[in-house]
Design an enzyme around this catalytic site. Structure first.
Site, short mmCIF file in Angstrom:
data_model
loop_
_atom_site.label_atom_id
_atom_site.label_comp_id
_atom_site.label_asym_id
_atom_site.label_seq_id
_atom_site.Cartn_x
_atom_site.Cartn_y
_atom_site.Cartn_z
N PHE A 203 0.82 -1.19 0.00
CA PHE A 203 0.00 0.00 0.00
C PHE A 203 0.86 1.25 0.00
CE2 PHE A 203 -2.32 -3.24 2.38
CZ PHE A 203 -3.64 -3.13 1.92
N ASP A 204 0.46 2.25 -0.77
CA ASP A 204 0.94 3.61 -0.54
C ASP A 204 0.22 4.12 0.72
OD1 ASP A 204 2.05 6.18 -0.91
OD2 ASP A 204 0.32 6.81 -2.10
N GLY A 205 0.70 5.23 1.26
CA GLY A 205 0.09 5.76 2.48
C GLY A 205 -0.97 6.81 2.23
N PHE A 320 -1.10 -0.84 -4.32
CA PHE A 320 -2.09 0.23 -4.43
C PHE A 320 -1.43 1.59 -4.29
CE2 PHE A 320 -4.40 -3.41 -2.56
CZ PHE A 320 -5.49 -3.51 -3.42
N ASP A 322 -2.26 6.05 -5.27
CA ASP A 322 -3.24 7.02 -5.77
C ASP A 322 -2.73 7.82 -6.96
OD1 ASP A 322 -2.65 10.14 -4.29
OD2 ASP A 322 -1.44 8.38 -3.85
#
Length: 365
Positions: A203-205, A320, A322
């Site tokens: 995951f990105d944060g 993932f 954004d």
């Protein structure tokens, strides 16, 4: 006119239990001993589109160039020819591996991954999809085929924890409905390079696990102001982002392995891969996760360095982020990436405001 009486909740629950007992008996009686799907209210439900599960590029071209009738006819004529694996295929296989381990440890547990095929395909195409699923021995029993209509309205009814599609508009619609979702991108044949014993999720944060509140400060006021802001609010948890609930669901299943003293052999591993720097803005991230009661197995703070090389080392089943800039970098180095269209990052590319870039191009003409 007969009186409409209020629903007796106890009677409703008893009816559901009776139906579930009948479904369990049916699956238990099958000679194939195919595992039955878990109860939706206890499961971690992953909804995948047919175009993420299978490679349907050729079929999609027929649909776009010749129309729906030719498309349906083609699918029916080829229904005994299995579709090739798609970008979500390795992920689905990994989910099944985790389920197998969970069933060994907890034979009667309903806390499992439940994979749902969520597609706007017509029911006439269902035979080929079923044949393909059976060909690869995938455990997918729940289908939602909406005949050309958007399936988004059914996601909540299926108690979906994560929706994966190749249609960015549908993914955006799902996120707006409060459902964790991402658009998957193919990156070549990487299935044989991925772990077949452990599900790896990266995951990105900001704007993925967390809200985009800090990202807004970076974009509008620069890094210096961002660092000052994160230091000042180090002990104030960040608001949750669109995929926080999915990390929470993964953590619930991880703890089932920890309870059996299998932390070191847990078949689920999670990664935080963030452009933040540890010393200047990392503490708030870790404290936020702690305040949520969530763990992350590995946290990689890159301080603005490219994510691709680290992801190439991790080899996650899905990553993932954004921002499409990071998605593209991950894809180039062979990582299966999924775009989360959420937050202020959608207005920027490589740090530049997209609208301003378009304006500059127009001014030069």
């Amino acid at each position: 006119m007969s009186e409409i009486k209020p629903t007796d909740q106890a009677a409703t629950n008893a009816g559901e239990e009776k139906d579930w007992a009948a479904a369990k008996a049916f699956f238990d009686s099958l000679k194939t001993k195919k595992p039955r799907p878990p109860k939706p209210q206890y499961a971690v439900t992953i909804a995948v589109s047919s175009r993420t599960l299978f490679n349907m590029v050729a079929e999609r071209k027929i649909y776009e160039e010749e129309g729906v009738e030719k498309y349906v006819t083609y699918q029916q004529e080829h229904e005994n020819q299995p579709l090739m694996p798609g970008v979500a295929f390795p992920l689905v296989k990994a989910l099944m591996t985790v389920n197998s381990r969970l069933r060994q440890l907890y034979p009667d547990s309903e806390e499992l991954f439940d994979i749902v095929l969520m597609t706007n395909n017509h029911a006439q195409v269902g035979v080929r999809l079923i044949n393909s699923i059976n060909h690869y021995d995938l455990t997918i029993e729940r289908f939602c085929m909406t005949g050309g209509k958007s399936p988004i309205g059914y996601l909540k009814a299926y108690m979906t924890n994560l929706y994966l599609s190749k249609d960015g508009e549908k993914v955006t619609e799902a996120i707006e409905e409060g459902i964790a979702a991402a658009t998957m991108f193919a990156c070549g044949d990487v299935e044989n390079q991925l772990s077949d014993t452990q599900l790896k999720v990266a995951f990105d944060g900001d704007a993925v696990l967390f809200s985009d509140e800090s990202e807004i400060i970076v974009k509008q006021h620069g890094l210096d102001t961002f660092f000052e802001h994160e230091k000042e609010f180090e002990n104030k948890p960040l608001a949750q982002g669109p995929l926080k609930c999915f990390l929470e669901a993964l953590g619930k299943l991880q703890r089932k392995f920890y309870a059996k003293n299998e932390r070191m052999t847990c078949p689920i591993r999670t990664y935080l891969v963030t452009a933040r720097s540890a010393a200047s803005s990392g503490a708030r991230v870790l404290k936020t996760l702690r305040s949520w009661g969530l763990e992350i197995d590995e946290a990689l703070f890159l301080a603005g360095a490219p994510k691709g090389p680290l992801l190439q080392k991790i080899r996650p089943h899905i990553f993932f982020d954004d921002q499409m800039f990071h998605i593209e970098g991950a894809k180039e180095l062979g990582t299966i990436a999924a775009h989360v269209p959420y937050g202020i990052g959608q207005k920027y590319h490589k740090g530049e405001l997209i609208e301003q870039t378009v304006k500059d191009v127009k001014d030069k003409k």
